[in-house]
Design a protein around this motif. Sequence first.
Motif: not given
Length: 445
Positions: A389-394
Motif C-alpha cells: 500500500g505504498f506509492l513511490s516518490i521519484p
Amino acid sequence: MKAELRGNPPPISLQNSSLFNTPQNSLSGALRGCLGSLDGACIEKLLLHCASALESNDVTLAQQVMWVLNNVASSMGDPNQRLASWFLRALISRASRVCPTTAMNFSGSSGLQRRLMTVTELAEYVDLIPWHRFGFCAANSTIFNAIQGCPRVHILDFSITHCMQWPTLIDALAKRPEGPPSLRITVPSFRPPVPPLLNVSSEEVGLRLANFAKFRDVPFEFNVIEDSSSSTMGEMISRESSSLYSESLLNHLNASMLDLRDDEALVVNCQNWLRYLPDDQKGRAQNVSLRDTFLEVIKGLNPRILVVVDEDADLGASSLTSRITTCFNYFWIPFDALETFLPKDNHQRIEYEADIGHKIEDIITYEGLQRIERLESGPKLSQRMKSSGFLSIPFCEETVREVKFLLDEHASGWGMKREEDMLVLTWKGHNSIFATAWFPSGLED
C-alpha cells in the motif's frame, strides 16, 4: 571502551592433503584444472561443486574441493582470491556443523573475531567507498525536500550505521532559508548482530548528535525505543534471538510508545534494515511475514515519507548453490573496488573485507531463522512496497546532482542509474545499492 582490532586473517592450509588423492573421485580431473587459476569463473565453479557436495551430505567430496579452493584462495591475493578465502572459511564452517572433524583438517578456520569501532573509525569506514554514503546522500536530499516548510520533524531511524547519516542533514537544515525545524530522532535500543559494531551506546551517539545540533543552532531531541527484553548493552541481539527481537520491535511501533505528535512531520528511514526482518511465513499467524507486518505497521503511522536503501541482490534463496552464485558475484564488487586504490596489505582494506566475510559466513553457513542476511533486490522490494500500500516518490534532479557530486569523490568505476523510480549505485555497470522513497497510499496530498 577500547576498540578491538583484528589483524590479518591467518592463511588456511590443509593438514591432510591426502583427502584429494582419491582416484574414485569423478570430479578430480575437472577440478585439478583449476589449481593455481585466478579466474573468477573457475573459483565460482569450485564453490558450486563444494556446495552441491554439502547439500548432498557428501563431506568427503566437499573436503576434496576445499583442498583445491585452498590452493586458489589467498587473503593477500587479487580480489577473486581474497573473496574465495572468505567463502572457503564459510564452507568450512558449514561443513563442520555436519561433520565436526572437517574444521580440524584446516588451520585458520576458527570463528571470526568481531571488532568494535570507535566513532572516528566508523567515520573512516563509511567514507572508504560510497557503499553507505550513496544511501545517506540520496535519503538526506529526499528527506530535506519532503519536509520543506515543516516546523517540527520526527525521524524514526532504522539503520546499522549508528546515526552516521544525520550530521549532514542537520547541517543542511541549519542553512534552511526559513530557519531550521525542531528535529527529533528516535532509534531502537537493539540492532542486528552485524558489522559495523560501535564501542559506545546509542545514548552516547545521541549526546554527540545533540552537541553537533546545538553547535549548528538546530533544536534537537534524541530518543531510544527501550525494550525490557533487550541486552544490558542495548546494542546487539544474538543470532538465535533475532526473530524474537524483531517481533518485540513491532510491539513498540505505535503512536503512544513513539510519542508521535500531531504537529510533527514523521519521516521513516530504513538503511540496510529490512533484510534483517525474517520473511519466513511458516508458523506465523495468517501466514504473514515479519517484513510485511513491519511495513503494515509503518503505513499505519502515516509517515510523510519512508526511505528504503539496501544492497541490490537476492540472497534469500533456500538453495545453497543459488545463494553462492549470487553472493560470489555480488560481493566481488566491494573487493574489486578496494583493489583500485588500496594496497593488498592495507589495514583498512583487510578490516573492511573481513566485515564482508561476516556476511558471507552467515549466508553460507546458516539456514532458516538462524540465517540473518536475507537480502532482496530493488525490484522485488519495490513490488513488496506496492503490495503493502505504498506509492513511490521519484527522486528529483537536485538529488541526482548531489549523488553524482558525491561519486566524483570516489574511483571512476562508481556510477549511478535510474531504474523506474529507484536510484541505483553501480560499480563498472554492476548494480550495488538501491535507494527508494515512498509514502502511504491515501496521503497523496
